[in-house]
Design an enzyme around this catalytic site. Structure first.
Site, PDB file in Angstrom:
ATOM      1  N   GLU A 200       0.831  -1.204   0.000  1.00 45.64           N
ATOM      2  CA  GLU A 200       0.000   0.000   0.000  1.00 45.64           C
ATOM      3  C   GLU A 200       0.865   1.254   0.000  1.00 45.64           C
ATOM      4  O   GLU A 200       2.069   1.206   0.263  1.00 45.64           O
ATOM      5  CB  GLU A 200      -0.959   0.017   1.193  1.00 45.64           C
ATOM      6  CG  GLU A 200      -0.289   0.279   2.518  1.00 45.64           C
ATOM      7  CD  GLU A 200      -1.260   0.243   3.688  1.00 45.64           C
ATOM      8  OE1 GLU A 200      -2.423  -0.156   3.505  1.00 45.64           O
ATOM      9  OE2 GLU A 200      -0.832   0.599   4.787  1.00 45.64           O
ATOM     10  N   HIS A 235       6.915  -0.581  14.573  1.00 46.75           N
ATOM     11  CA  HIS A 235       5.490  -0.735  14.273  1.00 46.75           C
ATOM     12  C   HIS A 235       4.685  -1.287  15.441  1.00 46.75           C
ATOM     13  O   HIS A 235       3.594  -1.797  15.264  1.00 46.75           O
ATOM     14  CB  HIS A 235       5.269  -1.593  13.030  1.00 46.75           C
ATOM     15  CG  HIS A 235       5.799  -0.948  11.784  1.00 46.75           C
ATOM     16  ND1 HIS A 235       5.193   0.141  11.211  1.00 46.75           N
ATOM     17  CD2 HIS A 235       6.882  -1.218  11.030  1.00 46.75           C
ATOM     18  CE1 HIS A 235       5.888   0.504  10.147  1.00 46.75           C
ATOM     19  NE2 HIS A 235       6.922  -0.286  10.014  1.00 46.75           N
ATOM     20  N   ARG A 295     -11.320  -7.293  18.556  1.00 43.59           N
ATOM     21  CA  ARG A 295     -11.005  -7.769  19.908  1.00 43.59           C
ATOM     22  C   ARG A 295     -10.830  -6.566  20.810  1.00 43.59           C
ATOM     23  O   ARG A 295     -10.860  -5.427  20.360  1.00 43.59           O
ATOM     24  CB  ARG A 295      -9.701  -8.551  19.871  1.00 43.59           C
ATOM     25  CG  ARG A 295      -8.603  -7.695  19.252  1.00 43.59           C
ATOM     26  CD  ARG A 295      -7.223  -8.224  19.429  1.00 43.59           C
ATOM     27  NE  ARG A 295      -6.295  -7.677  18.475  1.00 43.59           N
ATOM     28  CZ  ARG A 295      -5.600  -6.562  18.626  1.00 43.59           C
ATOM     29  NH1 ARG A 295      -5.750  -5.839  19.714  1.00 43.59           N
ATOM     30  NH2 ARG A 295      -4.779  -6.125  17.705  1.00 43.59           N
TER      31      ARG A 295
END
Lengths: 496, 151
Positions: A200, A235, A295
């Protein structure tokens, strides 16, 4: 109402869920691998069941072992926590087949939102903005590289099946991609057993802002505002806060609406999070759907503190078939909350996970301070699982007050015997860029040298170190051979 | 009694005069040791922990790791720099061969642990003298993987 919940997790989140169960009069069942026989989440639970050897694949990731443990203890629900099997449809599906309540969304929703491609298509259809990108049909290294080329460099290559930064690489040029694409694929295969890669456009200096959503089985969907999660290393999030200083009331309203629309489009139930990338600032900032986490999030406490709700309690209520305890109009943000993730890792050595004994481990306390932890002094931290030890969450009437409380708490949070990121977190909160709320996802990388430079050693440190020697020489109990008696060790327990 | 503590590259001598009186750099500190590793010096509170050859000290959000110098542990000139895994890990890739010249900071081995790739970098510039592991091997911490002869 659910009577007995098996918690298919470990560490701080298992302890957090056990607390909610206790408050609600629900029995908690902990599970443990051979590495966790004496872990805090096992000591804190009403019952505990061994589910396998240390490797997660044979214990915390084993659906048959968890289902067997649930049957054995007559648990009527399974709470997956985060990580492990929380976003794998297999556990939710096995629960549905066995007539056990899964505290989370239905299996088909996990599946739908777990596929980055499927989730994007769904969001596009629901009118939620998305980042340009694709899963190349030609999955060869050359095919992935060609896709990166057509989207434009810098591009982000990541595991189609995954999250958590595993198998993710920033590719700045075709030449770089020749090494990085195979590396991303190796990590993707190792982490998820699936080497499919997704490419992306990399949004430059983005903020990572997510919206907490909650849906019940009666058609009610609400959002609980945003969490700013821009401070990341490799990240992975390090500090999260709410509200985000980059989000104006108008932007907050449109992101909240988009998140509710996304949850509705997904047919969502229970607690979930819509992650957005935010580019620019002010009312004209643009936001893009990144992914949905189906979640409870690690950083859920910041939302709990600013909205004054208990998300885990609400999860158990909604899973029991009850209505959401709040309507959108009941929910408001007040004050400011900051969460610091405390990891057993060495920031001076690339944030390498550390193992070792917690010779000294003392949690801070005081007004506006909350610590969710999965360890206690005397525990030995192993290398089998995620190195998250605890989360320190500070609340204050505004960002400045919350930061001051978090900093004071970090300065009174000694963890000795294993390298950890407390000094790194303190330096990060002290940094002028953090204090000015100029955060973005690359900030830590940019200021890393300032956050890890060696501190001068005050003379008092040597004096204190010398005293530790003296104490040992007098053969009083030394800190490394601590002989605390854990009452749980002396009690014969059932179910183990 | 004098104790030599090492932090980074520097050595510090600390004199323990008597109970609670400690001299560092010609200044004497009154050190009060309380229970459970809490130490008070003037207005400061410190936490300490000891292992046989190291001391951990926490002060004001900073952690200091000091090692206790043993008399024979002296650095030699012209030595071998040995690299080992920081944790149990699998050897994913060996990037050098015996005889290769490496610069400090070069990636020599890529390990994998906890599903993450961990590059092992040469600590010093030199020539690869020996490799003690093979790709795919599960290696334990503190066991030498590779040795670099440093001129």
């Amino acid at each position: 109402m659910i009577q007995r919940v098996l918690i298919a997790n470990r560490g701080e989140i298992a302890v957090r869920i056990e607390r909610a169960c206790r408050e609600m009069g629900i029995e908690s069942v902990a599970v443990y691998s051979d590495a966790d026989v004496n872990a805090l989440h096992v000591r804190m639970a009403d019952r505990a069941v061994r589910i396998g050897p240390a490797p997660a694949i044979e214990s915390y990731l084993s659906v048959p072992a968890l289902l067997e443990a649930a049957r054995h203890t007559n648990a009527d629900a399974i709470h997956p926590g985060y990580g492990f099997l929380s976003e794998r449809r297999e556990l939710a599906r096995a629960c549905e087949a066995a007539g056990i309540v899964f505290v989370g969304p239905p299996a088909d929703v996990i599946e739908r939102m777990g596929s980055k491609i499927g989730a994007r298509e769904l969001m596009r259809a629901a009118g939620v903005p998305i980042v340009p990108g694709e899963t190349p049909r030609d999955q060869s290294d050359a095919g992935v590289l060609a896709a990166a080329h057509s989207i434009g460099f810098p591009a982000l290559v990541k595991a189609s099946a995954g999250g958590g930064g595993k198998g993710m690489r920033t590719v700045r040029s075709e030449a770089e991609g020749r090494d990085l694409v195979p590396a991303a694929r190796r990590e993707a295969v190792a982490a998820f057993g699936d080497g499919t890669l997704y490419v992306e456009r990399l949004i430059q200096r983005p903020r990572h802002v997510e919206i907490q959503v909650f849906a019940d089985s009666h058609g009610n969907v609400v959002h609980l505002f945003e969490r700013e999660c821009s401070l990341q290393r490799r990240h992975q999030k390090v500090i999260e806060e709410s509200p985000s200083m980059a989000i104006t009331p108008a932007l907050r309203a449109s992101m909240g609406e988009a998140a509710v629309a996304a949850a509705r489009a997904a047919g969502y139930r229970n607690a979930g999070t819509i992650e957005f990338l935010v580019e620019g600032s002010g009312d004209h900032a643009r936001f893009y759907f990144l992914e949905m986490n189906t979640r409870l999030q690690v950083e859920h406490p910041v939302t709990e503190l600013v909205t004054d709700v208990d998300l885990v309690r609400a999860q158990l209520l909604v899973a029991s078939g009850e209505r959401l305890p709040w309507a959108q109009a009941d929910l408001a943000q007040r004050g400011h909350a900051i969460e610091c993730r405390v990891y057993a890792e060495d920031p001076d050595a690339g944030f390498l996970p550390q193992a070792g004994p917690l010779l000294v481990y003392r949690e801070p306390s005081g007004p506006g301070i909350r610590v969710d932890s999965g360890v206690a002094e005397g525990d030995v931290v192993g290398v089998n699982y995620d190195p998250l030890l605890a989360k320190l969450i500070a609340f204050g009437e505004n960002r400045e007050a919350a930061t001051a409380r978090a900093l004071a708490a970090l300065r009174a949070y000694p963890i000795l015997g294993i390298r950890n990121n407390i000094p790194f977190l303190a330096r990060l909160l002290e940094h002028p860029t953090f204090q000015a709320a100029q955060v973005h996802t690359h900030l830590i990388d940019e200021i890393l040298p300032e956050l890890t430079q060696a501190a001068d050693v005050p003379a008092e440190v040597f004096a204190a170190a010398a005293i530790a020697t003296q104490t040992n020489q007098r053969s009083t109990p030394s800190t490394d051979a601590r002989s605390t008696v854990d009452p749980w060790d002396t009690i014969e327990r059932w179910g183990r | 009694m004098t104790l030599t503590l090492v932090h980074g590259e520097r050595e510090y001598k600390v004199d323990i005069l008597t109970d609670g009186l400690i001299r560092v750099d010609d200044r004497t500190y009154v050190v009060r040791s309380e229970r459970d590793g809490i130490v008070r010096i003037g207005g400061l509170t410190l936490w300490v922990a000891a292992t046989p050859d190291a001391r951990w000290v926490f002060l004001n959000g900073r952690v200091f790791e000091l090692s206790v110098l043993r008399p024979r542990a002296r650095r030699r000139v012209g030595h071998d720099s040995s690299l080992s895994a920081p944790m149990p890990a699998t050897v994913r890739r060996i990037a050098v061969a015996v005889g290769d010249v490496v610069k400090a900071g070069d990636v020599v081995i890529v390990l994998e642990a906890m599903k993450m790739e961990l590059p092992i970098r040469a600590a010093e510039t030199g020539t690869v003298r020996a490799i003690h592991c093979v790709e795919g091997e599960l290696v334990q911490p503190a066991v030498p993987l590779l040795e670099v002869a440093v001129p």
